[in-house]
Write a protein that holds these residues in place. Sequence first.
Motif, PDB file in Angstrom:
ATOM      1  N   PRO A   1       0.822  -1.223   0.000  1.00 37.82           N
ATOM      2  CA  PRO A   1       0.000   0.000   0.000  1.00 37.82           C
ATOM      3  C   PRO A   1       0.853   1.269   0.000  1.00 37.82           C
ATOM      4  O   PRO A   1       0.405   2.316  -0.435  1.00 37.82           O
ATOM      5  N   ARG A   2       2.096   1.196   0.456  1.00 39.61           N
ATOM      6  CA  ARG A   2       2.992   2.364   0.489  1.00 39.61           C
ATOM      7  C   ARG A   2       3.880   2.460  -0.745  1.00 39.61           C
ATOM      8  O   ARG A   2       4.765   3.292  -0.800  1.00 39.61           O
ATOM      9  N   GLY A   3       3.697   1.585  -1.714  1.00 37.71           N
ATOM     10  CA  GLY A   3       4.501   1.604  -2.928  1.00 37.71           C
ATOM     11  C   GLY A   3       5.305   0.325  -3.087  1.00 37.71           C
ATOM     12  O   GLY A   3       5.368  -0.510  -2.180  1.00 37.71           O
ATOM     13  N   PRO A   4       5.965   0.154  -4.243  1.00 36.50           N
ATOM     14  CA  PRO A   4       6.699  -1.075  -4.517  1.00 36.50           C
ATOM     15  C   PRO A   4       8.014  -1.153  -3.746  1.00 36.50           C
ATOM     16  O   PRO A   4       8.648  -0.141  -3.476  1.00 36.50           O
ATOM     17  N   VAL A   5       8.395  -2.378  -3.392  1.00 37.09           N
ATOM     18  CA  VAL A   5       9.673  -2.657  -2.750  1.00 37.09           C
ATOM     19  C   VAL A   5      10.404  -3.634  -3.656  1.00 37.09           C
ATOM     20  O   VAL A   5       9.936  -4.754  -3.889  1.00 37.09           O
ATOM     21  N   ASP A   6      11.551  -3.216  -4.188  1.00 35.00           N
ATOM     22  CA  ASP A   6      12.334  -4.064  -5.078  1.00 35.00           C
ATOM     23  C   ASP A   6      13.124  -5.058  -4.232  1.00 35.00           C
ATOM     24  O   ASP A   6      14.112  -4.703  -3.597  1.00 35.00           O
ATOM     25  N   LEU A   7      12.686  -6.300  -4.225  1.00 32.44           N
ATOM     26  CA  LEU A   7      13.347  -7.318  -3.399  1.00 32.44           C
ATOM     27  C   LEU A   7      14.721  -7.691  -3.929  1.00 32.44           C
ATOM     28  O   LEU A   7      15.516  -8.304  -3.218  1.00 32.44           O
ATOM     29  N   ASP A   8      15.045  -7.327  -5.173  1.00 30.84           N
ATOM     30  CA  ASP A   8      16.384  -7.579  -5.716  1.00 30.84           C
ATOM     31  C   ASP A   8      17.456  -6.834  -4.941  1.00 30.84           C
ATOM     32  O   ASP A   8      18.608  -7.241  -4.916  1.00 30.84           O
TER      33      ASP A   8
END
Length: 168
Positions: free
Chosen positions: A60-67
Motif C-alpha cells: 500500500p505504500r509503494g513497490p519494494v524491489d526485493l532484488d
Amino acid sequence: YGEAVAEELARIETDLYGDTFTGRGGRLVSWKLAGFVGPGTDSVQIVRGAGELGLVLETPRGPVDLDQAMFTLRRDGVPGGTERFIFETTRASGLRVKKTYSFRPGSYLIDLLIEIAGAADATGYRLAWKGGIPAAEGNGKHYERSAGSIVLLGKGVETEKPGSFKKV
C-alpha cells in the motif's frame, strides 16, 4: 531492509546442474547444466547475471524491489536428501520476507516458497515477478505464450493460464 548484511554467494552442485545464489535479493544468479555443452566448450548457462529472476513486493505504500534487499542465508537438509537454501530479510516496519529454495536429488526441479509476514494489514500486498525467466534461446514470445502459474493464497488456489500474465 537491513543493508548491514554483507552479500553472500551460495553454490549447490548436483550431477545435473551447478547453481549460484546471492544474498542480494535472495535469488539465483547462475544455473549451469552439467552434461550439456553450449557454444565453445562451456556448460549450457540457463540463468546468467543479476536481476533476471527479480521480485517486486507491491505494498500500500509503494513497490519494494526485493532484488536490492540483503538477505541472510541458512542452509539445511531435509529427509530424503533434499537440500534447502533459506533466505530471510526484515524491513524496519517489521515486514519479513523469507524465500526457501528446495533442491530435489536427481531432478532439475527447484521448489521456491516465498513467505511474507509481519504486515499490519495483509490487504493490498502483491508479489510481482519482473521480467520472468528470460528465453535461453530463440524467440521469447513462445515462452511468454506457454508460461502459467498456480498460487496458494491463504486456503485458496489461484491459477493463471498460459499467456494471461500482465506486464508490470
